[in-house]
Structure formats: C-alpha cells, structure tokens
Design a protein around this motif. Structure first.
Motif, mmCIF file in Angstrom:
data_model
loop_
_atom_site.group_PDB
_atom_site.id
_atom_site.type_symbol
_atom_site.label_atom_id
_atom_site.label_comp_id
_atom_site.label_asym_id
_atom_site.label_seq_id
_atom_site.Cartn_x
_atom_site.Cartn_y
_atom_site.Cartn_z
ATOM 1 N N PRO A 333 0.804 -1.232 0.000
ATOM 2 C CA PRO A 333 0.000 0.000 0.000
ATOM 3 C C PRO A 333 0.831 1.273 0.000
ATOM 4 O O PRO A 333 0.429 2.277 -0.607
ATOM 5 C CB PRO A 333 -0.814 -0.126 1.301
ATOM 6 N N ILE A 334 1.992 1.253 0.664
ATOM 7 C CA ILE A 334 2.847 2.447 0.651
ATOM 8 C C ILE A 334 3.354 2.716 -0.766
ATOM 9 O O ILE A 334 3.382 3.867 -1.226
ATOM 10 C CB ILE A 334 4.019 2.269 1.639
ATOM 11 N N ILE A 335 3.763 1.660 -1.472
ATOM 12 C CA ILE A 335 4.197 1.824 -2.866
ATOM 13 C C ILE A 335 3.065 2.402 -3.711
ATOM 14 O O ILE A 335 3.254 3.325 -4.509
ATOM 15 C CB ILE A 335 4.680 0.480 -3.427
ATOM 16 N N ALA A 336 1.859 1.860 -3.532
ATOM 17 C CA ALA A 336 0.717 2.350 -4.304
ATOM 18 C C ALA A 336 0.427 3.811 -3.986
ATOM 19 O O ALA A 336 0.155 4.614 -4.890
ATOM 20 C CB ALA A 336 -0.508 1.482 -4.003
ATOM 21 N N LEU A 337 0.486 4.175 -2.707
ATOM 22 C CA LEU A 337 0.206 5.557 -2.315
ATOM 23 C C LEU A 337 1.219 6.527 -2.917
ATOM 24 O O LEU A 337 0.843 7.561 -3.493
ATOM 25 C CB LEU A 337 0.217 5.660 -0.781
ATOM 26 N N GLY A 414 -4.770 8.566 -5.788
ATOM 27 C CA GLY A 414 -3.612 9.452 -5.869
ATOM 28 C C GLY A 414 -3.425 10.033 -7.250
ATOM 29 O O GLY A 414 -3.124 11.234 -7.402
ATOM 30 N N LEU A 415 -3.623 9.222 -8.287
ATOM 31 C CA LEU A 415 -3.506 9.732 -9.661
ATOM 32 C C LEU A 415 -4.565 10.791 -9.945
ATOM 33 O O LEU A 415 -4.283 11.826 -10.574
ATOM 34 C CB LEU A 415 -3.639 8.582 -10.653
ATOM 35 N N GLY A 416 -5.796 10.528 -9.498
ATOM 36 C CA GLY A 416 -6.855 11.501 -9.744
ATOM 37 C C GLY A 416 -6.602 12.826 -9.060
ATOM 38 O O GLY A 416 -6.741 13.902 -9.668
ATOM 39 N N ILE A 456 -3.462 12.917 1.914
ATOM 40 C CA ILE A 456 -4.605 12.775 2.817
ATOM 41 C C ILE A 456 -5.866 12.416 2.039
ATOM 42 O O ILE A 456 -6.665 11.567 2.462
ATOM 43 C CB ILE A 456 -4.810 14.079 3.614
ATOM 44 N N GLY A 457 -6.067 13.048 0.878
ATOM 45 C CA GLY A 457 -7.232 12.731 0.062
ATOM 46 C C GLY A 457 -7.235 11.289 -0.405
ATOM 47 O O GLY A 457 -8.281 10.622 -0.406
ATOM 48 N N ALA A 458 -6.067 10.772 -0.821
ATOM 49 C CA ALA A 458 -5.983 9.370 -1.243
ATOM 50 C C ALA A 458 -6.285 8.427 -0.085
ATOM 51 O O ALA A 458 -6.984 7.416 -0.255
ATOM 52 C CB ALA A 458 -4.602 9.087 -1.822
ATOM 53 N N LEU A 459 -5.781 8.764 1.101
ATOM 54 C CA LEU A 459 -6.059 7.923 2.276
ATOM 55 C C LEU A 459 -7.543 7.948 2.635
ATOM 56 O O LEU A 459 -8.124 6.909 2.984
ATOM 57 C CB LEU A 459 -5.223 8.393 3.458
ATOM 58 N N LEU A 460 -8.175 9.126 2.538
ATOM 59 C CA LEU A 460 -9.603 9.209 2.832
ATOM 60 C C LEU A 460 -10.424 8.415 1.818
ATOM 61 O O LEU A 460 -11.385 7.722 2.187
ATOM 62 C CB LEU A 460 -10.049 10.672 2.834
ATOM 63 N N ALA A 461 -10.066 8.511 0.538
ATOM 64 C CA ALA A 461 -10.798 7.763 -0.487
ATOM 65 C C ALA A 461 -10.642 6.263 -0.296
ATOM 66 O O ALA A 461 -11.563 5.484 -0.595
ATOM 67 C CB ALA A 461 -10.309 8.175 -1.877
ATOM 68 N N ALA A 462 -9.487 5.858 0.206
ATOM 69 C CA ALA A 462 -9.231 4.423 0.405
ATOM 70 C C ALA A 462 -9.681 3.931 1.765
ATOM 71 O O ALA A 462 -9.545 2.731 2.048
ATOM 72 C CB ALA A 462 -7.737 4.146 0.231
ATOM 73 N N SER A 463 -10.199 4.813 2.618
ATOM 74 C CA SER A 463 -10.550 4.406 3.980
ATOM 75 C C SER A 463 -11.584 3.276 4.035
ATOM 76 O O SER A 463 -11.449 2.372 4.881
ATOM 77 C CB SER A 463 -11.029 5.621 4.782
#
Length: 520
Positions: A333-337, A414-416, A456-463
């Motif tokens: 997940p860290i690599i993906a983030l 993250g890309l978006g 933070i946005g990527a983490l929230l979307a993936a929560s």
C-alpha cells in the motif's frame, strides 16, 4: 481455395527443412528435441490415470488454460509474422469469407497445434481411466484445440494491423512489463503452496474459476464434477469459439481492405516512444512523458526511492514486536500511495518545455491522461511483484483481494488528485540537469499543502477499503472481496473526477501555468 491453401501450408512446413546443410541440421535437431519433449510429456500425462480424479481435473484445467493463453500472447511477444497473412492473397482479389475459412483450416496444420493435439489425446486416456465419457473427451479436445487455433489467428491478425517493420526497444520493454505482471504473481503463488501429498486447495479453487472462463472452459468439459457443470462449460466454450470466429472473419475483411501505414520512416528516424504510441495529442504527451521518466534523473530517483522506502518501513514495526506476517502487508500500500502521489507536481518538472503543450493547443484531457501513462507503466510491475510477495509471506491467499483493493484505491485516487494538484498548485522543483536532491528555495507553504492534500485525500478515499481489509485481517476473510470492490470503486471514481477537473483547470489556467514555468 481451401485445398489450395492447405497444400500451400504443407509445402511451407516441409520447406522449412530445405536449405543449406547447417540450416537443415539445426532444424532437424530442433525437430528431434521437440518430438522427444512431446513424447516425454505425453507419457507423464498418461500417468495421470494412476492419480485421483481431482488431481487429474486440476492439472487438465490449469495446463489447458495456460496453453490456450499462450496461443494468444505468444505472437505479439515473439513478434511472429504470419506466413499466411490475408494481405498476401490480396493480389488475386479473393472473397473475404472463403479466404478466412481456408486460412482458419490451414491454422490447424502447424507444429504447435500438433503438439497440443498429441498432449490432449494423452489427457483423454487419463480422463477415460477416471470414468469420463468418450463423447465428452472428444468434444473437449475439439473445442480446446479450436479455441487455441482461433486465438492464434486473431492475435496474428491484430498484430498485422499494428506491427511496425521491426521491434523497438520500447515495445520490447512493454512486452516485458506484460510478462512480469502475469508471470511473477503466478510464480509466487505456486511457489508458496504447500503440497503435503495432495493438491492444494488454492489450486482447486483456481481450476474451478478457470473452468468457467473462455481459456479453460473447453478443458473442463471432460473433467467437470457434475453433468450440469460440464454443460455450462460447453456453453462457455461454444460461445468463445463463436465470438473468436466472428472476430477472425471481420479481421480478414479489414486486412483485405486496409492499406498499412508507412511506419518505416518513423522507425528509422529513431523517435522511440513517439514511433510506438498513437499519433494523437494524448499519445504525444505520453511519449514525451515516458522519455522523461526513463531518462531524467529527477524522475528515476523518485521511482527508485519509493520501493526502498516502502520496504524499510517494515523494519521499525518488526523491531517493535509486530509479527512479520502482518508487517509485510504494509509495503505494497505504501508503494501504491507514493506512486499515485508522484505526478502531483509533474508540470513543474517540465520547466519551460511546458510551452509546447500550451502553444499547440493540447486539450486538457489529452495532457492529463498522457502524463499518467508512465507512472501506470511503472506501477503495474512493481505492484504485481509486491502484492503477491506480501500475501505469500502473510500466508493467506484469501486476503489477496483485500490487498489489491487497498492498493487500487490508494494508487488510482492518488492519480486523480495529482491530476488536479499539478495544475492548481504547482511549486518549484530542481531544474532539468540539476541534482535531484537539490531543491530551490520556496516562498510560502503551497508546495507542502498540495503534497499533504493529495496524500490525505488518497487515504480518505481508500478508507472504506482499508476498513474492510482490517476486518479481513482481524476476523473474516469474506470481507476481503468487500475491500476489493470498495477500493476499485473509490479509486476509479476519484480518478475519473480528478482527470476531468484537472483537464478543465489545465485549459483555464494555461497563461498562469506558462508564467509559473518562466518564473521557476
């Protein structure tokens, strides 16, 4: 026409054994090795008659699926040229349908198909020993071989439509990425299984799934556990053959009525990715971005640091007492983030070269999508290696869908968000040719804010996916699929919205972006 094409095909096969002495010797040795290998494999396949029915069924479906898939991917990977390319018959102005039928019949006369037939007949001996009906075995062999031939024909025809006069190193790199994405996870999966004298349950589950897919349905007919499952496999196999046959007839018509594009000049010009990708605005942006990502030290350092940093994060956890089987789930997940976060300032890395995009009137959508191609091409093999390794060390392959869902959510989100941040809040970076570790002085905190907001946005979307994955780890693996679909859904939505918003902002803020590039 069918008889003429078949005679031509047989003549070509025999002609391969003619020529100078060294050529004939090499061909003879290769043919001897092939025959010996086929006989050895057939003997071992027949020996499956002494195994239990479950082992025979699993081996049949898995091996048959692998062979069928090989007929589809071998032509583009090996850059094979079809000796019976439909365009070679264009000089006699044939009707497309009769020619397609004749070439399809000739496709059954090839060395790989003969090898598959021999091995399939050997499998039929094992099937019969376990009580499989003769009729079902014949149907299975016919549909399986026909599917292989049709896949090869369609693959060669598609390759003929897009093939360039010679392979470029960029195209070879794309093929290697595709092979890594498929082969590495399968190899890690097989290597992590514990046999203990019986077929692992994971392989049984994989065979059951493949038996319902186009590549494995034909081989599942004779070994299906019930008559209903066999009938369902017949339906899937017949539908696959019908669709592939329809595609083949359409492709023959297209090949006979399409003039190939003259790629020779572009290849000799040495344009690299520009010669490989489509000649569209998005393709041009992607080609330029790929050239930067694989040559500019600033990009290369970022790509190298991400997996190293992700692996190093597990060491403090292990030292603190976290079990290894749980700590290893963190790097993927860290690599993906971080891979999804990397393009958040890609416009700044262009420096003054950004004027080419703005002055040429490139649409925002083409710019946003083209810039995502390099990071996707890099992320796929990295995640294809990291996720199976993590699951293999973790020990529960049932958790794999959850990890895939979390990584997909983090990466796509993250890309978006990066597609928006790079346009709305770019900040100064080291200039082209400077050391990647040399950072310019900045006024204000805009760069820090944009970096933090994307993460933070990527983490929230993936929560939601992270929550379901945590549940799958803690208690029930049934939540793994909930994590998969939640992660894919959230990631795709954020990606689409982010690209759309970023595209609109790119067209609106063109002047400001140019001023930023000139000022930094």
């Amino acid at each position: 026409m069918v008889a003429h094409v078949l005679r031509l095909r047989l003549a070509m096969m025999l002609g391969a054994l003619r020529g100078d002495r060294d050529h004939v010797l090499r061909r003879a040795v290769g043919l001897f090795v092939l025959i010996a290998g086929t006989v050895f494999a057939a003997v071992n396949v027949v020996a499956l008659a002494d195994s239990d029915r479950l082992t025979t069924a699993v081996v049949t479906v898995l091996a048959g699926s692998a062979v069928t898939l090989g007929f589809a991917i071998a032509p583009p990977v090996t850059a094979s040229v079809d000796p019976l390319d439909p365009r070679r018959f264009a000089v006699i102005c044939p009707e497309p349908r009769p020619l397609a039928a004749a070439l399809l019949a000739a496709g059954f006369f090839s060395v790989p198909v003969v090898v598959v037939v021999v091995l399939a007949v050997s499998l039929a001996v094992a099937w019969t020993a376990h009580g499989a009906p003769v009729g079902g075995s014949i149907v299975s062999i016919v549909l399986g071989v026909t599917t292989c031939v049709l896949l090869a024909r369609v693959s060669l025809a598609l390759g003929a439509l897009v093939r360039r006069p010679r392979q470029s190193r960029e195209l070879i790199g794309v093929y290697l990425v595709a092979v890594l994405v498929v082969v590495v996870p399968v190899g890690i999966f097989l290597g992590s299984l514990e046999w203990r004298g019986a077929v692992p349950s994971q392989l049984v589950s994989a065979a059951e799934v493949l038996g319902w897919t186009p590549v494995g349905a034909a081989w599942n007919i004779a070994v299906a556990p019930t008559a209903g499952a066999a009938a369902a496999s017949v339906v899937v196999a017949l539908a696959t053959v019908a669709l592939l046959a329809a595609a083949w007839f359409v492709l023959v018509r297209v090949l006979l009525t399409t003039t190939p594009r003259p790629f020779t000049v572009r290849e000799r010009a040495g344009l690299g990715w520009f010669a490989l990708l489509p000649g569209t605005p998005g393709g041009a942006v992607a080609a330029r971005s790929l050239s930067y990502w694989f040559r500019d030290r600033r990009y290369v350092v970022n790509v190298v640091v991400v997996p190293i940093a992700a692996v190093l994060t597990t060491l403090p956890l292990i030292v603190a007492g976290v079990p290894v089987e749980y700590a290893v789930l963190l790097p993927a997940p860290i690599i993906a983030l971080f891979l999804g976060w990397l393009p958040h300032n890609d416009l700044a890395y262009d420096s003054t070269a950004l004027w080419m995009h703005i002055a040429s009137g490139v649409r925002g959508l083409s710019d946003r999508l083209g810039r995502l191609v390099p990071v996707v091409l890099i992320a796929l093999p990295l995640l294809a290696i990291a996720i199976p390794l993590a699951v293999a060390v973790h020990g529960r392959w049932a958790f794999a869908p959850a990890l895939v869902g979390v990584c997909a959510a983090l990466f796509l989100s993250g890309l978006g968000l990066s597609s928006i941040a790079s346009v709305v809040a770019p900040y100064a970076v080291s200039r082209p040719g400077d050391s990647p570790f040399q950072q310019p002085q900045r006024t204000g905190s805009g760069g820090v804010a944009s970096q933090a907001l994307v993460m933070i946005g990527a983490l929230l979307a993936a929560s939601p996916a992270i929550w379901f994955a945590w549940q799958a780890v803690a208690s029930d693996t049934a939540d793994a699929f909930a994590a998969l679909w939640a992660g894919l859904g959230a990631g795709v939505v954020v990606l689409l919205v982010g690209v759309a918003v970023g595209a609109a902002q790119f067209e609106r803020r063109g002047t400001r972006l140019m001023e930023f590039a000139e000022a930094t």
